[in-house]
Design a protein around this motif. Structure first.
Motif, short mmCIF file in Angstrom:
data_model
loop_
_atom_site.label_atom_id
_atom_site.label_comp_id
_atom_site.label_asym_id
_atom_site.label_seq_id
_atom_site.Cartn_x
_atom_site.Cartn_y
_atom_site.Cartn_z
N VAL A 45 0.84 -1.20 0.00
CA VAL A 45 0.00 0.00 0.00
C VAL A 45 0.87 1.25 0.00
N LEU A 46 1.90 1.27 0.86
CA LEU A 46 2.78 2.44 0.91
C LEU A 46 3.46 2.68 -0.44
N THR A 47 3.94 1.61 -1.07
CA THR A 47 4.61 1.74 -2.35
C THR A 47 3.66 2.24 -3.42
N LEU A 48 2.44 1.72 -3.43
CA LEU A 48 1.45 2.12 -4.43
C LEU A 48 1.10 3.60 -4.30
N VAL A 49 0.81 4.05 -3.08
CA VAL A 49 0.41 5.45 -2.88
C VAL A 49 1.62 6.37 -3.09
N THR A 50 2.82 5.91 -2.70
CA THR A 50 4.02 6.70 -2.96
C THR A 50 4.22 6.88 -4.46
N ARG A 51 4.02 5.82 -5.21
CA ARG A 51 4.12 5.90 -6.68
C ARG A 51 3.10 6.89 -7.23
N ALA A 52 1.89 6.86 -6.70
CA ALA A 52 0.85 7.78 -7.15
C ALA A 52 1.24 9.23 -6.87
N MET A 53 1.83 9.49 -5.71
CA MET A 53 2.24 10.86 -5.38
C MET A 53 3.39 11.33 -6.26
N ILE A 54 4.30 10.43 -6.61
CA ILE A 54 5.40 10.80 -7.50
C ILE A 54 4.86 11.20 -8.87
N LEU A 240 12.84 10.75 -7.61
CA LEU A 240 12.09 10.04 -6.57
C LEU A 240 11.66 8.66 -7.04
N PHE A 241 11.23 8.59 -8.32
CA PHE A 241 10.77 7.32 -8.86
C PHE A 241 11.90 6.29 -8.93
N ALA A 242 13.10 6.76 -9.27
CA ALA A 242 14.26 5.86 -9.30
C ALA A 242 14.56 5.33 -7.91
N ASN A 243 14.41 6.18 -6.90
CA ASN A 243 14.64 5.75 -5.52
C ASN A 243 13.55 4.82 -5.03
N LEU A 244 12.35 4.98 -5.55
CA LEU A 244 11.25 4.11 -5.13
C LEU A 244 11.48 2.67 -5.59
N GLY A 245 11.78 2.51 -6.87
CA GLY A 245 11.94 1.18 -7.41
C GLY A 245 13.37 0.68 -7.46
N LEU A 246 14.33 1.55 -7.08
CA LEU A 246 15.76 1.22 -7.14
C LEU A 246 16.15 0.76 -8.54
N PHE A 247 15.56 1.40 -9.55
CA PHE A 247 15.79 0.98 -10.92
C PHE A 247 15.37 2.11 -11.85
N VAL A 248 16.07 2.25 -12.97
CA VAL A 248 15.70 3.21 -14.00
C VAL A 248 15.99 2.58 -15.35
N ILE A 281 -3.32 10.53 -9.05
CA ILE A 281 -3.60 9.51 -8.04
C ILE A 281 -4.72 8.59 -8.51
N GLY A 282 -5.74 9.17 -9.13
CA GLY A 282 -6.85 8.36 -9.62
C GLY A 282 -6.44 7.37 -10.69
N VAL A 283 -5.64 7.83 -11.64
CA VAL A 283 -5.19 6.96 -12.74
C VAL A 283 -4.36 5.80 -12.21
N ILE A 286 -6.67 3.38 -10.26
CA ILE A 286 -7.58 2.67 -11.17
C ILE A 286 -6.82 1.64 -11.99
N GLU A 287 -5.64 2.03 -12.49
CA GLU A 287 -4.83 1.08 -13.26
C GLU A 287 -4.51 -0.15 -12.42
N GLU A 288 -4.13 0.07 -11.17
CA GLU A 288 -3.77 -1.05 -10.29
C GLU A 288 -4.98 -1.95 -10.04
N TRP A 289 -6.13 -1.34 -9.84
CA TRP A 289 -7.34 -2.12 -9.58
C TRP A 289 -7.75 -2.92 -10.82
N LEU A 290 -7.73 -2.28 -11.99
CA LEU A 290 -8.11 -2.98 -13.22
C LEU A 290 -7.12 -4.08 -13.57
N ALA A 291 -5.84 -3.84 -13.30
CA ALA A 291 -4.82 -4.84 -13.61
C ALA A 291 -5.01 -6.11 -12.79
#
Length: 326
Positions: A45-54, A240-248, A281-283, A286-291
């Motif tokens: 949950v933290l990772t998902l919402v953090t990704r949404a904020m980024i 921030l996104f690179a730090n979240l996933g430790l990958f680019v 945040i919505g996209v 929603i993407e995560e839920w539909l996936a």
């Protein structure tokens, strides 16, 4: 005496700001702050919402030029990729301090925006769209050619960046609040910019460029400055996104990612910073839920975008404002 100088119109007092409009962003930020406190400590949950904020930060940066400057950029994800690569490459060379890497990432994004914007802004309409797409693809193929940094396979980071030598970002919860703080800071900064004389000139050029020139303003300079600010903020989201996933990877700056950012802004409501945050945040949610429902989730998401565009003119934020209007 009546002030008839060319500066009179833009220097006039801005329209009175409706404080009720602050209720939506305040409610959104408050809800985001409560997520780690109310919900169980769940890394997913933290990772998902953090990704949404980024992505909300990236959407805010795009809304500055799209919603307030009518500049439709199909290469905006390039700034996100540049910011991510700046942090990852510095860490590859043993520089893992965020107070060094993040300013470098922001500076790299701003520099790329300055160079490409100076060329792109000589065009208008579909030509601007195509030239930003071309620059975005140039950045994409440049990243794929960096064999020393993974090429097509991307570049992995061994750990998150340090903050003043501390491991503050290593904790998922701490990193969450850092991203939230930066999102609020970016929102506040852009709110001040669009409400300033600079923002009024930018919007004036969007409505009537000839009139702004007659008033003595050069729209090109204001648009270029907005483009640079937008690129710098988007590069921050990439760091921030690179730090979240430790990958680019080069895919981070591909044109479909730019289209996704445009969809976030349009769904939320162009010309509304609150809408950009809500749309992003919505996209993502929603993407995560539909996936989770089907691997063909894009078949469902596409018509959903069309329905919002047809029946919620002005995006989700305008729909909320109409419902709350007395």
């Amino acid at each position: 005496m009546t002030d008839a100088s060319p500066l009179a119109a833009p220097m006039a007092a801005a329209p009175r700001f409706d404080r009720r409009r602050l209720l939506v962003p305040l409610a959104v930020f408050a809800a985001l702050a409560l997520v780690p406190l109310v919900l169980p400590v769940d890394r997913y949950v933290l990772t998902l919402v953090t990704r949404a904020m980024i992505f909300a930060i990236a959407a805010l940066s795009l809304d500055l030029i799209l919603g307030y400057g009518a500049m439709i950029s199909f290469g905006h994800a390039a700034f996100m990729g540049i910011g991510g690569y700046a942090v990852a490459i510095l860490m590859f060379h043993d520089t893992d301090e965020a107070l060094i890497a993040f300013p470098v990432a922001i500076g790299a994004g701003a520099l790329f925006a300055l160079v490409t914007g100076a060329i792109s802004l000589k065009t208008r309409g579909v030509y601007f769209i195509m030239i930003t797409l071309a620059f975005g693809q140039m950045a994409f193929f440049t990243a794929t050619s960096l064999s020393a940094y993974g090429g097509d396979d991307g570049l992995r980071m061994v750990q998150r960046s340090l903050v003043a030598g501390t491991r503050l970002m290593r904790s998922d919860t701490s990193f969450y609040f850092i991203v939230l703080g930066l999102l609020v800071a970016c929102y506040g900064l852009l709110r001040m910019i669009v409400g300033s004389r600079f923002g009024r000139v930018l919007r004036g050029a969007k409505e009537n460029e000839r009139r702004m020139r007659a008033l003595g303003f050069d729209p090109f300079r204001y648009r270029l400055a907005a483009y640079v600010i937008s690129g710098a903020i988007c590069a921050l989201s990439g760091a921030l996104f690179a730090n979240l996933g430790l990958f680019v990877a080069p895919a981070y700056m591909s044109w479909p990612r730019s289209g996704e950012l445009i969809a976030m802004v349009v769904l939320g409501g162009t010309g509304s910073l609150s809408g950009a945050v809500i749309g992003a945040i919505g996209v993502i949610l929603i993407e995560e839920w539909l996936a989770e429902l089907t691997q063909h989730w894009k078949v469902i998401f596409g018509p959903l975008v069309v329905l919002v565009a047809l029946f919620a003119r002005g995006g989700i934020i305008r729909l909320i404002e109409r419902r709350n209007r007395p």
